[in-house]
Design an enzyme around this catalytic site. Structure first.
Site, PDB file in Angstrom:
ATOM      1  N   ASP A 136       0.854  -1.193   0.000  1.00  0.00           N
ATOM      2  CA  ASP A 136       0.000   0.000   0.000  1.00  0.00           C
ATOM      3  C   ASP A 136       0.881   1.231   0.000  1.00  0.00           C
ATOM      4  O   ASP A 136       1.948   1.251   0.645  1.00  0.00           O
ATOM      5  CB  ASP A 136      -0.905   0.019   1.250  1.00  0.00           C
ATOM      6  N   ASP A 138       0.447   4.055   1.397  1.00  0.00           N
ATOM      7  CA  ASP A 138       0.407   4.924   2.582  1.00  0.00           C
ATOM      8  C   ASP A 138       1.056   4.302   3.816  1.00  0.00           C
ATOM      9  O   ASP A 138       0.851   4.766   4.930  1.00  0.00           O
ATOM     10  CB  ASP A 138      -1.043   5.327   2.887  1.00  0.00           C
ATOM     11  N   TRP A 198     -13.723  -0.561  -2.116  1.00  0.00           N
ATOM     12  CA  TRP A 198     -12.907  -0.840  -0.945  1.00  0.00           C
ATOM     13  C   TRP A 198     -13.345  -2.128  -0.211  1.00  0.00           C
ATOM     14  O   TRP A 198     -14.528  -2.357  -0.016  1.00  0.00           O
ATOM     15  CB  TRP A 198     -12.983   0.344   0.040  1.00  0.00           C
ATOM     16  N   GLU A 201     -10.668  -7.767  -0.587  1.00  0.00           N
ATOM     17  CA  GLU A 201      -9.726  -8.502  -1.461  1.00  0.00           C
ATOM     18  C   GLU A 201      -8.576  -9.098  -0.654  1.00  0.00           C
ATOM     19  O   GLU A 201      -8.077 -10.186  -0.981  1.00  0.00           O
ATOM     20  CB  GLU A 201      -9.213  -7.610  -2.607  1.00  0.00           C
ATOM     21  N   ASP A 202      -8.187  -8.427   0.444  1.00  0.00           N
ATOM     22  CA  ASP A 202      -7.087  -8.958   1.258  1.00  0.00           C
ATOM     23  C   ASP A 202      -7.533 -10.189   2.054  1.00  0.00           C
ATOM     24  O   ASP A 202      -6.782 -11.153   2.205  1.00  0.00           O
ATOM     25  CB  ASP A 202      -6.500  -7.864   2.169  1.00  0.00           C
ATOM     26  N   MET A 228       1.021   4.835   9.167  1.00  0.00           N
ATOM     27  CA  MET A 228       0.084   4.994   8.051  1.00  0.00           C
ATOM     28  C   MET A 228      -0.181   6.496   7.883  1.00  0.00           C
ATOM     29  O   MET A 228      -0.488   7.187   8.853  1.00  0.00           O
ATOM     30  CB  MET A 228      -1.231   4.271   8.323  1.00  0.00           C
ATOM     31  N   HIS A 231      -5.390   9.789   5.958  1.00  0.00           N
ATOM     32  CA  HIS A 231      -6.119  10.170   4.737  1.00  0.00           C
ATOM     33  C   HIS A 231      -7.588   9.892   4.920  1.00  0.00           C
ATOM     34  O   HIS A 231      -7.984   9.104   5.788  1.00  0.00           O
ATOM     35  CB  HIS A 231      -5.576   9.417   3.513  1.00  0.00           C
ATOM     36  N   ARG A 233     -11.366   8.784   3.033  1.00  0.00           N
ATOM     37  CA  ARG A 233     -11.730   7.789   2.018  1.00  0.00           C
ATOM     38  C   ARG A 233     -11.662   8.416   0.623  1.00  0.00           C
ATOM     39  O   ARG A 233     -12.100   9.544   0.428  1.00  0.00           O
ATOM     40  CB  ARG A 233     -13.144   7.279   2.305  1.00  0.00           C
TER      41      ARG A 233
HETATM   42  N1  UDH Z   1      -5.334   3.387  -3.298  1.00  0.00           N
HETATM   43  C1  UDH Z   1      -4.956   4.524  -4.015  1.00  0.00           C
HETATM   44  N2  UDH Z   1      -5.914   5.401  -4.407  1.00  0.00           N
HETATM   45  C2  UDH Z   1      -7.230   5.229  -4.141  1.00  0.00           C
HETATM   46  C3  UDH Z   1      -7.604   4.093  -3.405  1.00  0.00           C
HETATM   47  C4  UDH Z   1      -6.637   3.201  -2.982  1.00  0.00           C
HETATM   48  O1  UDH Z   1      -3.770   4.732  -4.296  1.00  0.00           O
HETATM   49  O2  UDH Z   1      -8.050   6.056  -4.547  1.00  0.00           O
HETATM   50  C5  UDH Z   1      -4.313   2.357  -2.971  1.00  0.00           C
HETATM   51  C6  UDH Z   1      -3.225   2.842  -2.036  1.00  0.00           C
HETATM   52  O3  UDH Z   1      -2.053   2.111  -2.283  1.00  0.00           O
HETATM   53  C7  UDH Z   1      -3.803   2.512  -0.687  1.00  0.00           C
HETATM   54  C8  UDH Z   1      -4.411   1.141  -0.974  1.00  0.00           C
HETATM   55  O4  UDH Z   1      -4.921   1.267  -2.302  1.00  0.00           O
HETATM   56  O5  UDH Z   1      -2.814   2.474   0.308  1.00  0.00           O
HETATM   57  C9  UDH Z   1      -5.513   0.736  -0.003  1.00  0.00           C
HETATM   58  O6  UDH Z   1      -6.573   1.682  -0.022  1.00  0.00           O
HETATM   59  P1  UDH Z   1      -7.019   2.519   1.270  1.00  0.00           P
HETATM   60  O7  UDH Z   1      -5.829   3.248   1.805  1.00  0.00           O
HETATM   61  O8  UDH Z   1      -8.203   3.338   0.907  1.00  0.00           O
HETATM   62  O9  UDH Z   1      -7.447   1.421   2.267  1.00  0.00           O
HETATM   63  P2  UDH Z   1      -7.364   1.517   3.813  1.00  0.00           P
HETATM   64  O10 UDH Z   1      -8.121   0.322   4.321  1.00  0.00           O
HETATM   65  O11 UDH Z   1      -8.170   2.865   4.190  1.00  0.00           O
HETATM   66  O12 UDH Z   1      -5.974   1.706   4.259  1.00  0.00           O
HETATM   67  C10 UDH Z   1      -9.552   2.874   4.088  1.00  0.00           C
HETATM   68  C11 UDH Z   1     -10.138   4.287   4.111  1.00  0.00           C
HETATM   69  C12 UDH Z   1      -9.905   4.940   5.408  1.00  0.00           C
HETATM   70  C13 UDH Z   1     -10.824   6.099   5.642  1.00  0.00           C
HETATM   71  C14 UDH Z   1     -10.553   6.649   6.993  1.00  0.00           C
HETATM   72  C15 UDH Z   1     -11.502   7.692   7.383  1.00  0.00           C
HETATM   73  N3  UDH Z   1     -11.202   8.077   8.729  1.00  0.00           N
END
Ligand code: UDH
Length: 289
Positions: A136, A138, A198, A201-202, A228, A231, A233
């Site tokens: 990922d 981030d 979202w 998949e993992d 992390m 960011h 959504r």
């Molecule tokens: N990613 C992108 N762009 C996007 C979506 C996803 O680059 O528009 C990639 C990126 O490598 C990211 C990974 O996909 O690290 C996973 O996506 P994510 O960071 O959205 O997933 P995560 O579960 O976060 O880490 C979910 C959203 C959190 C919202 C928090 C609100 N407080």
């Protein structure tokens, strides 16, 4: 022209002996270097390293050839921060590594599983790799003793993330940063291509891996710490309402949904560009083929 783009040939040992199993250059715990840098600055900073995003130790032969696959859309600041920290981190690990950024163009909903599959398939057309690290954008690792290498079982690297108080987000979490050997990823038929948006998949990949008789390796939480980047959504990556239903049939779909079906399940065009620090694979995906 694009199909003529090939990574420089891997000279074998170049006369060097194998690097030590435990690199002497490791520094242990660190903090994220949040310096604001541009790509131009980074190319200058790391110019003593190789072109086309391929880095390797100058005085010994690395144990494995790594491909780092980064799924990406609209997160330029995260990518800068990650590479600025990951390049020195992997250099200290004496890794032989090529970075691939797999960017999904705007338009359709983000499909991370498909991007990882495309990254794997395209990387193997461009070079030879022993080990794939799916990363990922981030997540910044905080201890270089968290060795990015593949082993007898798939490895979950991002065990202890600041957002989850440096502990596993949930039992069975297999997301964020994971490593599978080239053979393991092929054997599990990669990721599912069907998780559009979202989530899920993992968990599906975990089902695939355990269904093939593997277990998940993890280093200790102390070694596996990550920051992390904060960011919100992303637009175009809203939670997938079908993810729970899909997951129920993960094992049933495994042989027919993945690396071997990507051409049939989605429609995509890709372009490939050498960005000096990494290979950029831009993908235009139509999920509703
Ligand atoms: N990613 C992108 N762009 C996007 C979506 C996803 O680059 O528009 C990639 C990126 O490598 C990211 C990974 O996909 O690290 C996973 O996506 P994510 O960071 O959205 O997933 P995560 O579960 O976060 O880490 C979910 C959203 C959190 C919202 C928090 C609100 N407080």
């Amino acid at each position: 022209m694009l199909d003529l783009f090939v990574l420089p040939e891997l000279e074998e040992s170049g006369g060097h002996s194998l690097c030590p199993k435990m690199p002497p250059t490791l520094a242990g715990p660190s903090q994220t270097d949040t310096s604001l840098v541009s790509f131009r600055h980074m190319v200058q900073t790391f110019k003593h390293l190789h072109q086309n995003g391929r880095f390797r130790p100058s005085n010994c032969q690395a144990h494995q050839r790594l491909a780092v696959i980064i799924p990406f859309r609209n997160r330029k600041s995260h990518l800068l921060l990650l590479l600025y920290n990951l390049i020195p981190f992997l250099s200290r690990q004496q890794a032989d590594v090529t970075f691939f950024v797999i960017e999904q163009l705007p338009g359709d909903i983000f499909n991370k599983g498909a991007l990882l599959n495309i990254g794997y398939l395209e990387a193997l057309k461009l070079g030879q790799f022993d080990c794939f690290i799916f990363h990922d954008v981030d997540l910044v690792p905080l201890n270089d003793k968290n060795l990015y290498r593949c082993g007898d079982n798939p490895r979950h690297f991002s065990v202890a993330i600041n957002k989850f108080s440096y502990s596993l987000a949930y039992k069975g979490n297999f997301g964020g940063v994971v490593g599978l050997s080239t053979k393991q990823y092929s054997e599990v038929n990669g990721n599912s291509n069907l998780y559009i948006g979202w989530g899920g998949e993992d968990d599906d990949l975990l089902e695939r891996v355990t269904n093939k008789g593997y277990f998940i390796s993890r280093y200790t939480a102390e070694l596996s710490k990550y920051d992390m980047v904060n960011h919100t959504r992303d637009k175009g990556n809203e939670p997938n309402p079908f993810r729970v239903k899909l997951l129920e049939l993960a094992r049933v779909r495994q042989e027919v949904d993945g690396l071997n079906s990507i051409q049939n399940s989605i429609h995509y065009n890709r372009t490939i560009k050498d960005m000096a620090l990494f290979t950029l694979i831009t993908v235009d995906i139509d999920n509703d083929r």
